[in-house]
Write an enzyme that holds these catalytic residues in place. Structure first.
Site, PDB file in Angstrom:
ATOM      1  N   GLN A 118     -40.089  20.433  18.005  1.00  0.00           N
ATOM      2  CA  GLN A 118     -40.321  19.779  18.464  1.00  0.00           C
ATOM      3  C   GLN A 118     -41.041  20.015  20.489  1.00  0.00           C
ATOM      4  OE1 GLN A 118     -37.316  16.765  16.851  1.00  0.00           O
ATOM      5  NE2 GLN A 118     -38.656  15.375  17.048  1.00  0.00           N
ATOM      6  N   HIS A 142     -51.443  22.933  10.334  1.00  0.00           N
ATOM      7  CA  HIS A 142     -52.896  23.506  11.130  1.00  0.00           C
ATOM      8  C   HIS A 142     -53.664  23.166   9.531  1.00  0.00           C
ATOM      9  CE1 HIS A 142     -51.132  27.013  13.371  1.00  0.00           C
ATOM     10  NE2 HIS A 142     -51.501  25.693  14.663  1.00  0.00           N
ATOM     11  N   ASP A 195     -47.852  23.259  18.416  1.00  0.00           N
ATOM     12  CA  ASP A 195     -48.597  24.437  19.493  1.00  0.00           C
ATOM     13  C   ASP A 195     -47.907  25.514  20.387  1.00  0.00           C
ATOM     14  OD1 ASP A 195     -49.713  25.296  16.818  1.00  0.00           O
ATOM     15  OD2 ASP A 195     -51.361  25.403  17.491  1.00  0.00           O
ATOM     16  N   ARG A 235     -28.009  19.732  23.198  1.00  0.00           N
ATOM     17  CA  ARG A 235     -28.324  20.459  22.469  1.00  0.00           C
ATOM     18  C   ARG A 235     -29.634  20.506  21.582  1.00  0.00           C
ATOM     19  NH1 ARG A 235     -29.466  16.176  16.849  1.00  0.00           N
ATOM     20  NH2 ARG A 235     -29.179  17.945  15.166  1.00  0.00           N
ATOM     21  N   HIS A 253     -32.955  22.638  12.178  1.00  0.00           N
ATOM     22  CA  HIS A 253     -33.557  21.270  11.999  1.00  0.00           C
ATOM     23  C   HIS A 253     -35.149  21.151  11.675  1.00  0.00           C
ATOM     24  CE1 HIS A 253     -33.596  17.542  14.919  1.00  0.00           C
ATOM     25  NE2 HIS A 253     -35.143  17.565  14.669  1.00  0.00           N
ATOM     26  N   ASN A 269     -29.849  20.207  10.397  1.00  0.00           N
ATOM     27  CA  ASN A 269     -29.945  18.582  11.275  1.00  0.00           C
ATOM     28  C   ASN A 269     -30.244  17.783   9.244  1.00  0.00           C
ATOM     29  OD1 ASN A 269     -30.682  16.178  13.198  1.00  0.00           O
ATOM     30  ND2 ASN A 269     -32.352  16.749  12.133  1.00  0.00           N
ATOM     31  N   GLU A 270     -29.936  16.274   9.954  1.00  0.00           N
ATOM     32  CA  GLU A 270     -30.286  15.391   8.593  1.00  0.00           C
ATOM     33  C   GLU A 270     -31.260  15.506   7.802  1.00  0.00           C
ATOM     34  OE1 GLU A 270     -33.368  12.515  10.943  1.00  0.00           O
ATOM     35  OE2 GLU A 270     -32.093  11.446  12.143  1.00  0.00           O
ATOM     36  N   ASN A 309     -26.359  10.600  13.101  1.00  0.00           N
ATOM     37  CA  ASN A 309     -27.273   9.791  14.151  1.00  0.00           C
ATOM     38  C   ASN A 309     -27.364   8.542  13.477  1.00  0.00           C
ATOM     39  OD1 ASN A 309     -28.050  12.707  14.834  1.00  0.00           O
ATOM     40  ND2 ASN A 309     -29.438  12.825  13.553  1.00  0.00           N
ATOM     41  N   TYR A 326     -30.017   5.144  14.469  1.00  0.00           N
ATOM     42  CA  TYR A 326     -31.351   4.869  15.313  1.00  0.00           C
ATOM     43  C   TYR A 326     -31.594   3.207  15.580  1.00  0.00           C
ATOM     44  CZ  TYR A 326     -32.949   9.270  16.114  1.00  0.00           C
ATOM     45  OH  TYR A 326     -33.016  10.628  17.629  1.00  0.00           O
ATOM     46  N   GLU A 354     -26.856  11.663  17.661  1.00  0.00           N
ATOM     47  CA  GLU A 354     -28.426  11.291  18.178  1.00  0.00           C
ATOM     48  C   GLU A 354     -28.417   9.894  18.261  1.00  0.00           C
ATOM     49  OE1 GLU A 354     -32.321  12.398  16.055  1.00  0.00           O
ATOM     50  OE2 GLU A 354     -31.032  14.892  15.697  1.00  0.00           O
TER      51      GLU A 354
HETATM   52  C1  GBH Z   1     -34.339  12.539  13.761  1.00  0.00           C
HETATM   53  O1  GBH Z   1     -34.673  11.483  12.925  1.00  0.00           O
HETATM   54  C2  GBH Z   1     -35.121  13.450  14.189  1.00  0.00           C
HETATM   55  O2  GBH Z   1     -33.762  14.292  13.420  1.00  0.00           O
HETATM   56  C3  GBH Z   1     -35.137  13.821  15.207  1.00  0.00           C
HETATM   57  O3  GBH Z   1     -35.749  15.025  14.705  1.00  0.00           O
HETATM   58  C4  GBH Z   1     -36.956  12.880  15.263  1.00  0.00           C
HETATM   59  O4  GBH Z   1     -37.625  13.234  16.379  1.00  0.00           O
HETATM   60  C5  GBH Z   1     -35.819  12.167  16.269  1.00  0.00           C
HETATM   61  O5  GBH Z   1     -34.663  11.677  15.184  1.00  0.00           O
HETATM   62  C6  GBH Z   1     -36.928  10.655  16.349  1.00  0.00           C
HETATM   63  O6  GBH Z   1     -37.236   9.885  14.933  1.00  0.00           O
HETATM   64  O7  GBH Z   1     -40.009   4.628   7.200  1.00  0.00           O
HETATM   65  O8  GBH Z   1     -41.233   5.934   5.358  1.00  0.00           O
HETATM   66  O9  GBH Z   1     -42.317   6.191   7.676  1.00  0.00           O
HETATM   67  C7  GBH Z   1     -35.341   9.719  12.157  1.00  0.00           C
HETATM   68  C8  GBH Z   1     -34.925   9.879  11.330  1.00  0.00           C
HETATM   69  C9  GBH Z   1     -37.295   9.084  10.220  1.00  0.00           C
HETATM   70  C10 GBH Z   1     -35.281   8.504   9.123  1.00  0.00           C
HETATM   71  C11 GBH Z   1     -37.996   8.246  10.287  1.00  0.00           C
HETATM   72  C12 GBH Z   1     -36.147   7.245   8.546  1.00  0.00           C
HETATM   73  C13 GBH Z   1     -38.817   7.009   8.420  1.00  0.00           C
HETATM   74  C14 GBH Z   1     -39.997   7.484   7.700  1.00  0.00           C
HETATM   75  N1  GBH Z   1     -35.878   8.734  10.866  1.00  0.00           N
HETATM   76  N2  GBH Z   1     -37.483   7.386   9.135  1.00  0.00           N
HETATM   77  S1  GBH Z   1     -40.493   5.551   7.061  1.00  0.00           S
END
Ligand code: GBH
Length: 486
Positions: free
Chosen positions: A26, A46, A59, A84, A129, A173-174, A314, A316, A382
């Site tokens: 990322q 790509h 890239d 991290r 990751h 990760n995840e 993590n 959110y 996260e």
């Molecule tokens: C994390 O993933 C990652 O570890 C990190 O790399 C990322 O940048 C960050 O969070 C922010 O996104 O509902 O089908 O569209 C977050 C995990 C990713 C889980 C999106 C739920 C929803 C898919 N989430 N996902 S969908």
């Protein structure tokens, strides 16, 4: 020193670690520089047609491959104590195999770690990751059991080369995204859609690979390097949609299908009973000879159980969950196997498609983890939200962190063993399939300029104050209580 009491704020304990997070694909860029091999994200971005929003690629990304010293200055300036980041597998092992080590790639991470330490910070390093070397995907990737030993060899290289200076390791990760989004619904590289099949095979190997890396560290490195090894598991909080037993069970089952899928084998030895029951019954009804959820042998269970020194979590966002009365049971997928309906409340503030702002959810996750798995040390690895466009006035991000951290502080007061917090993210970066649209950074990054100029948003000042004073405004003083009726 400002006193939290004077500010009418809550104070985090001194031993609580505060940091910021990124990941290799990322932010690094340098996708084919200095001998780096191709990985599944390079291949996907790509390919034509591109599966990525606006055909964007990583890239160059934030160009951290060249600008890491500036990144560390930003971290230092924010007053945090941890960074991290993740290691790109194909940067140090271009083919994925450990028989050929890329010196230039190794030097990049050695220099990065040196810079982190020279600035008085500590590294928290993710070994994987999401950026699998393409040659290993050509063998089938994570759903092929072959990956387990290859991951162990990669982890051995990482521990050997960097372990004298890295004391906090995260294997993967995840894993839910590694498997369900990458090999199930197919919205992440390698974009394979194998609903209800490959996603479960993937998980089986991810768990074994994690356990092997942990045992390797425990057997061969721990005595000398004295670090600890964990895994990062993500979840939404799942709130029952009603008081009915069916909805309460559905919400718990949904947590088990996301979080318990990984945490239960590692902390309790086997998949959650809910997954075994539901996937088993549905597979039988669908005419499969055996359950689509693979089984661990007794030996594997003994080997996997307890392979963890700390648990990365993590968080959110939150979903409401109700029971789905699925009498047909014909759909073959992880989503359908859980037999739930998920939705969000319209009044929850919007951040991005999947992310509504629900701060109380983080507190509920902390309590649930403790109730379910006991007193394991937890690192919130996260937490964060996305904004859009070029604005630097991100009051909504400040409010997001203020409220979430306030719930984290309450969880600490309730005796939950949370040892650290790394916000996502230091700066805007390549947000996977949505490219550069969702901006998760404290620092704004100008992806149109060759310099990838980093500019502080308003939230930088907020986080710096938090990191340096360890104080956070109590949620009771936040202007809007964000529908805390739950
Ligand atoms: C994390 O993933 C990652 O570890 C990190 O790399 C990322 O940048 C960050 O969070 C922010 O996104 O509902 O089908 O569209 C977050 C995990 C990713 C889980 C999106 C739920 C929803 C898919 N989430 N996902 S969908």
């Amino acid at each position: 020193q400002i006193s939290c009491y004077e500010l009418n704020k809550k104070r985090f304990p001194d031993h609580f670690r505060i940091g910021l997070a990124t990941s290799a694909y990322q932010v690094e860029g340098g996708w084919n520089e200095d001998g780096k091999g191709e990985n599944i994200w390079d291949r996907s971005v790509h390919s034509i047609p591109s599966p990525i929003f606006n055909k964007e690629t990583g890239d160059i990304a934030c160009d951290s491959y060249h600008k890491y010293k500036e990144d560390i200055r930003l971290l230092k300036n924010m007053g945090v104590d941890h960074y991290r980041f993740s290691i790109s597998w194909s940067r140090i092992l271009p083919t994925g195999y450990a028989n050929q080590i890329n010196e230039a790639g190794v030097n990049y991470y050695k220099n990065l770690i040196k810079e982190i330490r020279a600035n008085g910070l500590e590294p928290l390093v993710t070994i994987y990751h999401w950026d699998l070397p393409q040659p290993l995907q050509d063998l089938g990737g994570w759903p092929n059991e072959y990956i387990v030993d290859l991951f162990e060899e990669y982890a051995r290289v990482a521990f050997t080369l960097f372990g004298d200076d890295v004391k906090q390791w995260i294997t993967i990760n995840e894993p839910k995204q590694v498997c369900q989004e990458a090999y199930g619904s197919g919205i992440k590289a390698p974009f394979i859609k194998s609903h209800g099949l490959a996603e479960y095979l993937c998980t089986h190997n991810v768990i074994k690979a994690h356990a092997k890396a942990w045992h390797l560290y425990d057997d061969e490195f721990r005595n000398k390097q004295k670090g600890r090894v964990g895994i990062v598991i993500d979840t939404f909080w799942m709130e029952p949609a009603s008081d009915s037993e069916a909805d309460i069970n559905a919400a718990e089952r949904q947590l088990q299908f996301i979080f318990g899928w990984y945490a239960n084998p590692i902390l309790r030895g086997d998949y959650p009973w809910q997954m075994k029951k539901f996937i088993g019954e549905r597979s039988a009804k669908q005419g499969f000879k055996t359950s689509r959820l693979p089984e661990f042998t007794k030996q594997e269970i003994d080997y996997i159980n307890g392979t963890i020194d700390f648990l990365g979590v993590n968080y959110y966002t939150t979903n409401m969950v109700s029971e789905k009365n699925d009498t047909v049971r014909n759909e073959v997928s992880w989503e359908a196997d859980a037999e739930t309906i998920r939705f969000v409340k319209p009044e929850w503030p919007f951040s991005t498609t999947w992310l509504r702002v629900v701060p109380w959810g983080i507190g509920k996750v902390m309590h649930w983890v403790k109730k379910t798995y006991g007193d394991i040390p937890i690192w919130i690895t996260e937490n964060g939200m996305a904004t859009y466009g070029e604005s630097l006035e991100d009051d909504n991000r400040i409010e997001y962190y203020q409220k979430h951290l306030s719930y984290v502080r309450d969880a600490l007061e309730d005796g939950i063993n949370i040892i650290g917090y790394t916000a996502w993210s230091l700066m805007d970066n390549f947000e996977w399939q949505v490219g550069y649209d969702d901006r998760f950074g404290f620092y704004h990054v100008d992806f149109k300029s060759p310099n990838r100029t980093r500019t502080p948003r308003k939230s930088v000042g907020f986080y710096r104050q938090f990191a340096t004073t360890r104080c956070i405004v109590d949620k009771s003083q936040c202007v809007d209580d964000n529908h805390m009726d739950n």
